[in-house]
Motif scaffolding. Structure first.
Motif, PDB file in Angstrom:
ATOM      1  N   THR A   1      27.910  45.802  20.737  1.00 40.15           N
ATOM      2  CA  THR A   1      28.462  46.560  19.600  1.00 40.15           C
ATOM      3  C   THR A   1      28.498  44.844  18.419  1.00 40.15           C
ATOM      4  OG1 THR A   1      31.097  45.897  19.335  1.00 40.15           O
ATOM      5  CG2 THR A   1      30.463  47.835  20.047  1.00 40.15           C
ATOM      6  N   GLY A   2      28.243  43.386  18.651  1.00 36.17           N
ATOM      7  CA  GLY A   2      28.609  42.736  18.407  1.00 36.17           C
ATOM      8  C   GLY A   2      29.237  42.483  17.311  1.00 36.17           C
ATOM      9  N   GLU A   3      30.781  43.095  17.734  1.00 39.34           N
ATOM     10  CA  GLU A   3      31.957  42.096  17.511  1.00 39.34           C
ATOM     11  C   GLU A   3      32.055  40.518  17.917  1.00 39.34           C
ATOM     12  OE1 GLU A   3      34.913  45.920  15.854  1.00 39.34           O
ATOM     13  OE2 GLU A   3      34.807  45.110  17.900  1.00 39.34           O
ATOM     14  N   ASN A   4      32.821  39.863  17.493  1.00 40.15           N
ATOM     15  CA  ASN A   4      32.761  38.430  17.213  1.00 40.15           C
ATOM     16  C   ASN A   4      34.361  38.741  17.286  1.00 40.15           C
ATOM     17  OD1 ASN A   4      32.629  36.205  18.057  1.00 40.15           O
ATOM     18  ND2 ASN A   4      32.737  35.460  16.081  1.00 40.15           N
ATOM     19  N   GLU A   5      35.632  39.278  16.785  1.00 38.27           N
ATOM     20  CA  GLU A   5      36.904  39.600  16.242  1.00 38.27           C
ATOM     21  C   GLU A   5      36.985  40.690  16.391  1.00 38.27           C
ATOM     22  OE1 GLU A   5      38.152  37.018  13.465  1.00 38.27           O
ATOM     23  OE2 GLU A   5      37.853  35.325  14.220  1.00 38.27           O
ATOM     24  N   GLY A   6      36.950  41.188  17.843  1.00 38.14           N
ATOM     25  CA  GLY A   6      37.621  43.079  17.884  1.00 38.14           C
ATOM     26  C   GLY A   6      39.240  43.195  18.053  1.00 38.14           C
ATOM     27  N   ALA A   7      39.561  43.718  18.355  1.00 34.76           N
ATOM     28  CA  ALA A   7      40.837  45.090  18.504  1.00 34.76           C
ATOM     29  C   ALA A   7      41.195  44.552  19.800  1.00 34.76           C
ATOM     30  CB  ALA A   7      41.467  45.794  17.977  1.00 34.76           C
ATOM     31  N   VAL A   8      41.722  44.185  20.311  1.00 36.08           N
ATOM     32  CA  VAL A   8      42.435  44.179  21.888  1.00 36.08           C
ATOM     33  C   VAL A   8      43.384  45.657  22.199  1.00 36.08           C
ATOM     34  CG1 VAL A   8      43.435  43.043  23.712  1.00 36.08           C
ATOM     35  CG2 VAL A   8      42.405  41.705  21.886  1.00 36.08           C
ATOM     36  N   SER A   9      42.999  46.133  23.853  1.00 34.60           N
ATOM     37  CA  SER A   9      43.723  47.637  24.461  1.00 34.60           C
ATOM     38  C   SER A   9      44.983  46.835  24.817  1.00 34.60           C
ATOM     39  CB  SER A   9      42.682  47.955  24.998  1.00 34.60           C
ATOM     40  OG  SER A   9      41.697  47.410  26.654  1.00 34.60           O
ATOM     41  N   TYR A  10      45.679  47.514  25.043  1.00 34.94           N
ATOM     42  CA  TYR A  10      47.042  46.970  25.670  1.00 34.94           C
ATOM     43  C   TYR A  10      46.888  46.771  26.831  1.00 34.94           C
ATOM     44  CZ  TYR A  10      51.487  46.968  27.366  1.00 34.94           C
ATOM     45  OH  TYR A  10      52.652  45.791  28.405  1.00 34.94           O
ATOM     46  N   PRO A  11      46.032  47.665  27.734  1.00 36.48           N
ATOM     47  CA  PRO A  11      46.296  46.917  29.292  1.00 36.48           C
ATOM     48  C   PRO A  11      45.092  45.819  29.413  1.00 36.48           C
ATOM     49  CG  PRO A  11      45.735  49.756  29.045  1.00 36.48           C
ATOM     50  CD  PRO A  11      45.393  48.935  27.911  1.00 36.48           C
ATOM     51  N   ASN A  12      43.949  45.690  28.327  1.00 31.80           N
ATOM     52  CA  ASN A  12      43.801  44.120  28.368  1.00 31.80           C
ATOM     53  C   ASN A  12      44.586  42.612  28.259  1.00 31.80           C
ATOM     54  OD1 ASN A  12      41.499  45.092  29.155  1.00 31.80           O
ATOM     55  ND2 ASN A  12      40.702  45.233  27.527  1.00 31.80           N
ATOM     56  N   TYR A  13      45.186  43.369  27.155  1.00 31.50           N
ATOM     57  CA  TYR A  13      46.667  42.151  26.675  1.00 31.50           C
ATOM     58  C   TYR A  13      47.675  42.576  27.742  1.00 31.50           C
ATOM     59  CZ  TYR A  13      51.461  41.014  25.364  1.00 31.50           C
ATOM     60  OH  TYR A  13      52.808  40.776  25.145  1.00 31.50           O
ATOM     61  N   ALA A  14      48.348  43.261  28.367  1.00 34.09           N
ATOM     62  CA  ALA A  14      48.695  42.789  29.235  1.00 34.09           C
ATOM     63  C   ALA A  14      48.399  42.494  30.575  1.00 34.09           C
ATOM     64  CB  ALA A  14      49.168  44.105  30.156  1.00 34.09           C
ATOM     65  N   ASP A  15      46.595  42.318  30.899  1.00 32.76           N
ATOM     66  CA  ASP A  15      45.977  41.471  32.179  1.00 32.76           C
ATOM     67  C   ASP A  15      45.491  39.726  32.209  1.00 32.76           C
ATOM     68  OD1 ASP A  15      45.435  43.874  33.666  1.00 32.76           O
ATOM     69  OD2 ASP A  15      43.535  44.181  32.975  1.00 32.76           O
ATOM     70  N   TRP A  16      45.916  39.715  30.791  1.00 34.66           N
ATOM     71  CA  TRP A  16      45.376  38.603  30.068  1.00 34.66           C
ATOM     72  C   TRP A  16      46.649  37.455  30.180  1.00 34.66           C
ATOM     73  CZ3 TRP A  16      42.337  39.100  24.295  1.00 34.66           C
ATOM     74  CH2 TRP A  16      41.624  39.544  25.122  1.00 34.66           C
ATOM     75  N   ARG A  17      48.393  38.194  29.402  1.00 36.50           N
ATOM     76  CA  ARG A  17      49.284  37.514  29.752  1.00 36.50           C
ATOM     77  C   ARG A  17      49.448  37.427  31.034  1.00 36.50           C
ATOM     78  NH1 ARG A  17      54.672  39.712  28.139  1.00 36.50           N
ATOM     79  NH2 ARG A  17      55.860  37.973  28.179  1.00 36.50           N
ATOM     80  N   ALA A  18      49.070  38.169  32.025  1.00 38.81           N
ATOM     81  CA  ALA A  18      49.569  37.948  33.458  1.00 38.81           C
ATOM     82  C   ALA A  18      48.792  37.741  34.178  1.00 38.81           C
ATOM     83  CB  ALA A  18      49.610  39.479  34.046  1.00 38.81           C
ATOM     84  N   GLN A  19      47.387  37.177  33.897  1.00 43.24           N
ATOM     85  CA  GLN A  19      46.741  35.899  34.841  1.00 43.24           C
ATOM     86  C   GLN A  19      46.302  34.919  34.430  1.00 43.24           C
ATOM     87  OE1 GLN A  19      42.568  38.438  35.536  1.00 43.24           O
ATOM     88  NE2 GLN A  19      44.210  40.734  35.620  1.00 43.24           N
ATOM     89  N   SER A  20      46.787  34.598  32.748  1.00 45.58           N
ATOM     90  CA  SER A  20      46.114  32.940  32.238  1.00 45.58           C
ATOM     91  C   SER A  20      47.094  32.579  32.375  1.00 45.58           C
ATOM     92  CB  SER A  20      46.544  33.688  30.573  1.00 45.58           C
ATOM     93  OG  SER A  20      46.482  32.359  30.576  1.00 45.58           O
ATOM     94  N   HIS A  21      47.146  30.865  32.923  1.00 47.26           N
ATOM     95  CA  HIS A  21      48.194  29.789  33.631  1.00 47.26           C
ATOM     96  C   HIS A  21      48.070  29.221  32.286  1.00 47.26           C
ATOM     97  CE1 HIS A  21      47.979  31.724  37.433  1.00 47.26           C
ATOM     98  NE2 HIS A  21      47.275  31.428  37.600  1.00 47.26           N
ATOM     99  N   ASP A  22      47.120  28.960  31.260  1.00 47.90           N
ATOM    100  CA  ASP A  22      46.861  27.947  30.250  1.00 47.90           C
ATOM    101  C   ASP A  22      47.921  28.511  29.106  1.00 47.90           C
ATOM    102  OD1 ASP A  22      45.075  26.322  32.195  1.00 47.90           O
ATOM    103  OD2 ASP A  22      43.332  26.616  31.118  1.00 47.90           O
ATOM    104  N   PHE A  23      48.269  29.889  29.000  1.00 47.20           N
ATOM    105  CA  PHE A  23      49.009  30.211  27.800  1.00 47.20           C
ATOM    106  C   PHE A  23      50.281  29.759  28.258  1.00 47.20           C
ATOM    107  CE2 PHE A  23      44.358  31.534  25.832  1.00 47.20           C
ATOM    108  CZ  PHE A  23      45.470  30.737  24.414  1.00 47.20           C
ATOM    109  N   LYS A  24      51.178  29.831  27.400  1.00 48.56           N
ATOM    110  CA  LYS A  24      52.863  29.382  27.397  1.00 48.56           C
ATOM    111  C   LYS A  24      53.029  31.362  27.934  1.00 48.56           C
ATOM    112  CE  LYS A  24      56.826  27.859  26.450  1.00 48.56           C
ATOM    113  NZ  LYS A  24      57.569  27.231  25.285  1.00 48.56           N
TER     114      LYS A  24
END
Length: 848
Positions: free
Chosen positions: A105-128
Motif C-alpha cells: 500500500t505504500g504506507e510508511n506509518e501504518g497502524a499495528v495489529s494486536y498480534p503483531n504488537y504482542a510478537d514484537w514485544r515478546a521477541q525484541s531484546h533491544d526494547f525495555k
C-alpha cells in the motif's frame, strides 16, 4: 641632579632616557583598566550621537532589522518547541513510536495489529518494554452514581484512548492522585476502570478530592475512576480519559488482519536506534515468513518520540525557517546599503579621521558598533513582534498552536542574541568595503562630498543580492501556491457541494449500558431526516471522507488468484447503504447500485467496485458477475458478486492516486457516518438536523458534523497556511528589495544632481533623464534576476518533494515572478527618476 647637573637639563635627560611621562601614565592606566570596553563605550556613545542626528535613517534601519530579527525569533521559538523542547517523561530520548510499513500500500506509518504488537514485544531484546494505544472518543455522561441514568444535558464528548495496562510505566509517568492500571485489568470482567486528566478533574468534577473510587457513566457503561494524571499530561494529543483495552479471545488471536493501534516503546539505555531498527527488521521478516497472508511485505519503522510529535509541522517549520533566514539576510543587506549611502555624506569626516592616524581596524570597529546599536534596537522591537506573531499564528493554525512556542525562553533569547550579533557584523563589514579606499587629498580639498565610486559599487552589489534573494523567495512561494491550487483542483471523485456529514452515537438507555432495539429505530430516524425540507437524499457508510483509518483486508478473486496462495493482496473496503452513490454524487459506470433487497438478512452477497479495481484486475474483461471474497472471519467466507462499477474516489487524499476499493451493502447502522445531500447551503440545515435527532431520541448524540467542502480542505490546511505565510514573507523581501533599489537611485540622483543639471542645460529632454535614471536601476535589477534564476533552480531540488503537479523549474512561475519583480523595480526607479527630471539647471549649477 645629584651629579651637579642643572635641574632643567636633568629633567630633559630623564625624559630622553625613560620616555614620555604621559605615555607611561597611559600604559600604567591600561594595566588597571579595560581599554577595549572603554573604546567600545566611546564607539557606542559616538554612534548614538550619529544616529540621533539621523533619526529618519535610524527609524528605517531599525524597523527593517526588527522585521528580520523578529521573524527569525518567532520561527525559532516554534522550532524550539517542535525539536528541542523538554518532554515531560524520564529519559524521553529513549521513547519511540513503532509503525508498520506496508510495501503493497505504500504506507510508511501504518497502524499495528494486536498480534503483531504482542510478537514484537515478546521477541525484541533491544526494547525495555512496549505499550499500545487505540484512539477514540468517550461520552462522559452525567456525574451521578450507577443508579442514575445519564442526563442528556450533561453529555460531554471527551477525547479518550484505550491503552495497554503497561502504558504509563513505559512512559515513566505516575498519576498525581490514585494509581495506574494493574495487569489483570486487561481481563474483560475487570477492565471497567479509567484514569482522567488533571484538566477534566478540575472542570468536570470541580477538583473533587474524593473522586477516587467513584463510578461514573461513560459511553457503553460505567467505570471506576482510579487515578488523576499530572497537570499538563495529555498524551497522546489531548487525551482526557484513559481506559485499559480488554483483551478478549478475538483480540488475542484473530485480529492480525486488523491493524488499528499505535505502538510506543522504550529503548534500553545501551542500545542505539540503528541497532534496534535492525532487530525489528529481523522480527518483521520472521513474521512475514510465519504469517504470509498478513505480514509478508510488512516492515517496522521506528520514529523517535520527539520527531513524531513534531512530524505534522516539521517540514513546514524548516521551510519557514529557511525563508525567514533569507528575509533576515535581505534586511541586513538593506541596512548595510543604507549605511553605505550614509557613509558617502560622511566621507570628509572619515578622511579627516584617517589623516589624523585612525586605522581601518578602528573604523571597522566604529561601523560594527553602530551596526550593533541598530541591530540591538531592532532585536528589542523584533522580540515584541515575535511574541505577537507567535500568538497570532497559534490561533490561526491549531497544529502550530499545540507546540506552545514561547519567545521568552532562554534558548530562544540566546538565539536572538546570536542573530543580532550576526546582523551587526553584516551591517558593519559590508559598508567598510565602500569607504576603505577613500583618497584623502581630493576629499579634503573639496567643499562638499562627491560620489565615492567604490561605495556606489558596493551599494549596487548589496541591492543586487537583495533582488536575487527576493526572486528566489518569490519563486519558492509561487511554486508552493501553484502546487496547492493543483491539489485543490483535483477531482475527489464525488460532488462535494451541498453535502452534510455527521455521526450519531447512541447513549446507554439504562443503568446496565444496554441499547436494545436501538438499531431498529435507525430506519425510522433516517426516514424522518430524509423527509425534512431541504434534504435531497440521505445515506450512510462506514468510511466516507478521507478517513484516518480504513480497513485493508486480504482478498482473493475466484478464478483469477490461486486459492492456496498464502500472500493475498489487500483491498480497501467500506459498507454503504442504498442511495450512497447517488447522495455522494459518485458516478455509476456499469451495472447497478445497491437496493433495499441487498440489505436483507438472507440476500445474496453483492459488491460494487471502483474503476481502479476494475482496471487492475479486469483490464481486458468485464468485472460484472465476477466474484471475490475477503480473508476475514467477519465476512464468513462469502463470495461477493460484482454488480456495479463506480468512479474512483481519492480515499487517501487529493494528492494520492485512487486505489482499488470495494463497497458492500449495509443498512442504516448507527455506527456509520451519515451523509445528507441538501438542496441549499448545508450549514443552514445543520441546526435543524440536530434538533430533529434530539426530538426523535434524546439519547442520541451528534458529533463530527461538517460539510464535505470543509472536510476536503482540512488535509491541506497546513500546506495552505505554510504557502500563504511564505508568500507574505516573500513580499516582505520584495518590499525590502524595492526600498534598496529606491535608496540606491535616490543617492545616485543626489550625487549627480550637478551632472543632470548640465545635461538639462545642454538640451536633454525629460524622457532622456528618466531613461538615464531608470536604466541605472533596471540594470541592477536584471543582474539580480540573472543570479536569482540560478539560485531558484538550485532551490527547486529542495522543494520538489513538496510540489504536486508542477516541476521545480516551472516556466510560468519564473516568468510571472520576473515580471512582478521588474514591475516593482520600475516603480521604485520612477520616483527618483521623476525627481531627477525636475532638476532646475540654475539651482544645480549655482555652486559651481
Amino acid at each position: 641632579m645629584e651629579q651637579g647637573v642643572p635641574g632643567e637639563e636633568a629633567r630633559y635627560a630623564a625624559r630622553r632616557e625613560f620616555g614620555s611621562a604621559t605615555r607611561a601614565k597611559e600604559a600604567n592606566r591600561e594595566m588597571w583598566t579595560f581599554p577595549f570596553l572603554e573604546n567600545l563605550w566611546q564607539d557606542i556613545h559616538y554612534g548614538l550621537g550619529q544616529l540621533r542626528r539621523n533619526r529618519g535613517f535610524m527609524a528605517v534601519a531599525v524597523i527593517t532589522l526588527a522585521l528580520g530579527i523578529g521573524a527569525n525569533t518567532a520561527i525559532f521559538s516554534l522550532a524550539n518547541a517542535a525539536f528541542f523542547r523538554h518532554l515531560p517523561y524520564p529519559h524521553a530520548d529513549r521513547l519511540a513510536f513503532l509503525w508498520q510499513q506496508n510495501k503493497q500500500t505504500g504506507e510508511n506509518e501504518g497502524a499495528v495489529s494486536y498480534p503483531n504488537y504482542a510478537d514484537w514485544r515478546a521477541q525484541s531484546h533491544d526494547f525495555k518494554d512496549m505499550a499500545f494505544i487505540m484512539f477514540g472518543k468517550n461520552f462522559l455522561t452525567g456525574s451521578g452514581t450507577s443508579t442514575t441514568l445519564p442526563a442528556p444535558d450533561g453529555i460531554e464528548l471527551v477525547p479518550s484512548a484505550l491503552v495497554s495496562t503497561n502504558f504509563f510505566s513505559v512512559l515513566g509517568v505516575r498519576p498525581m492522585l490514585g494509581r495506574g492500571f494493574a495487569l489483570d485489568e486487561s481481563i474483560p470482567s475487570r477492565a471497567d476502570v479509567v484514569l482522567i486528566s488533571y484538566g477534566l478533574w478540575q472542570t468536570r468534577f470541580r477538583a473533587d478530592p474524593h473522586i477516587l473510587g467513584q463510578r461514573k457513566n461513560f459511553n457503553g457503561g460505567e467505570a471506576t475512576i482510579i487515578g488523576v494524571m499530572p497537570r499538563g499530561f495529555a498524551f497522546p494529543g489531548g487525551t482526557e480519559v484513559w481506559r485499559p483495552r480488554a483483551m478478549n479471545a478475538f483480540m488475542r488471536t484473530k485480529t492480525r488482519e486488523y491493524p488499528n493501534m499505535a505502538v510506543i516503546g522504550r529503548l534500553k539505555p545501551s542500545v542505539a536506534w540503528a541497532q534496534a531498527q535492525a532487530e525489528m527488521n529481523t522480527i518483521a521478516s520472521r513474521l512475514g515468513t510465519e504469517y504470509p497472508a498478513f505480514d509478508r511485505g510488512v516492515g517496522v519503522r521506528i520514529v523517535p518520540l520527539r520527531r513524531q510529535l513534531a512530524e505534522r509541522v516539521r517540514q513546514g517549520v524548516l521551510v519557514l525557517w529557511a525563508f525567514i533566514a533569507a528575509v533576515l539576510l535581505i534586511a541586513c543587506l538593506n541596512t548595510a546599503a543604507l549605511i553605505v549611502g550614509r557613509m558617502a555624506a560622511r566621507q570628509k569626516e572619515i578622511a579627516v579621521r584617517f589623516s589624523l592616524g585612525a586605522t581601518r581596524r578602528r573604523l571597522a570597529r566604529q561601523l560594527v558598533s553602530e551596526g550593533l546599536l541598530l541591530a540591538s534596537s531592532g532585536a528589542l522591537l523584533g522580540v515584541l513582534l515575535a511574541s505577537w506573531s507567535v500568538s497570532l499564528v497559534s490561533k490561526l493554525n491549531p497544529d502550530i498552536g499545540k507546540l506552545n512556542g514561547d519567545v521568552l525562553q532562554l534558548r530562544v533569547l540566546a538565539y536572538t542574541a546570536a542573530v543580532t550579533i550576526i546582523a551587526a557584523l553584516i551591517c558593519g563589514v559590508f559598508p567598510l568595503f565602500g569607504v576603505s579606499r577613500i583618497e584623502l587629498a581630493p576629499v579634503l580639498k573639496q567643499s562638499s562630498g562627491s560620489s565615492m565610486p567604490v561605495a556606489q559599487l558596493t551599494r549596487k552589489a548589496l541591492v543586487m543580492a537583495e533582488v536575487s534573494i527576493a526572486f528566489i523567495l518569490l519563486v519558492g512561494s509561487g511554486l508552493l501556491i501553484r502546487s496547492l491550487r493543483r491539489i485543490l483542483s483535483e477531482n475527489p471523485g464525488f460532488d462535494a457541494g451541498r453535502i452534510l456529514s455527521f455521526r450519531i452515537w447512541p447513549l446507554p438507555t439504562n443503568a446496565s449500558g444496554e441499547n436494545a432495539g436501538r438499531a431498529a429505530e435507525m430506519t425510522d430516524l433516517f426516514a424522518r431526516l430524509g423527509a425534512m425540507p431541504g434534504v435531497n437524499s440521505i445515506a450512510s457508510a462506514s468510511f466516507v471522507l478521507f478517513p484516518d483509518e480504513m480497513y485493508r483486508t486480504p482478498f482473493e478473486i475466484k478464478g483469477l488468484m490461486p486459492a492456496e496462495s498464502a500472500a493475498k493482496p489487500l483491498l480497501l473496503n467500506s459498507e454503504a447503504s442504498p442511495d450512497f452513490f447517488k447522495t455522494m454524487g459518485i458516478p455509476l459506470l456499469r451495472g447497478r447500485e445497491f437496493n433495499r433487497m441487498d440489505t436483507a438478512q438472507k440476500a445474496a452477497p453483492v459488491a460494487i467496485i471502483d474503476q481502479a479495481m476494475a482496471r487492475r484486475y479486469w483490464a481486458t474483461g468485464n468485472p460484472l458477475g465476477q466474484q471475490f471474497r475477503f480473508a476475514d472471519p467477519n465476512f464468513k467466507g462469502a463470495w461477493f458478486t460484482v454488480v456495479g462499477v463506480v468512479g474512483d474516489v481519492r480515499e487517501q487524499g487529493l494528492e494520492r492516486d485512487p486505489v482499488p476499493m470495494a463497497y458492500v451493502p449495509s443498512g442504516f447502522d448507527p455506527s456509520d457516518e451519515i451523509v445528507i445531500r441538501t438542496t441549499g447551503d448545508p450549514r443552514r440545515l445543520a441546526a435543524q438536523v440536530r434538533g430533529e435527532i434530539r426530538s426523535f431520541d434524546k439519547y442520541l448524540v451528534v458529533s463530527h458534523m461538517d460539510t464535505a467542502d470543509s472536510v476536503l480542505a482540512t488535509p491541506e490546511a497546513q500546506r495552505r497556511f505554510d504557502a500563504w505565510l511564505l508568500v507574505g514573507f516573500a513580499f516582505v523581501a520584495l518590499a525590502l528589495g524595492a526600498v534598496g533599489i529606491y535608496g540606491v537611485l535616490a543617492h545616485w540622483v543626489g550625487q549627480r544632481t550637478q551632472e543632470i543639471g548640465v545635461r538639462i542645460a545642454l538640451g536633454a529632454q525629460r524622457r532622456d533623464v528618466l531613461g538615464l535614471v531608470i536604466g541605472e536601476g533596471i540594470s541592477v535589477t536584471l543582474a539580480g534576476l540573472v543570479i536569482g534564476i540560478f539560485g531558484a533552480l538550485a532551490l527547486g531540488h529542495f522543494v520538489s518533494s513538496l510540489l504536486f503537479g508542477i516541476k521545480a523549474a516551472d516556466p510560468l512561475t519564473f516568468v510571472a515572478v520576473s515580471l512582478i519583480l521588474t514591475s516593482v523595480a520600475l516603480l521604485a526607479c520612477y520616483i527618483p527618476a521623476r525627481r531627477a527630471a525636475k532638476v532646475d539647471p540654475v539651482v544645480a549649477l549655482r555652486h559651481e
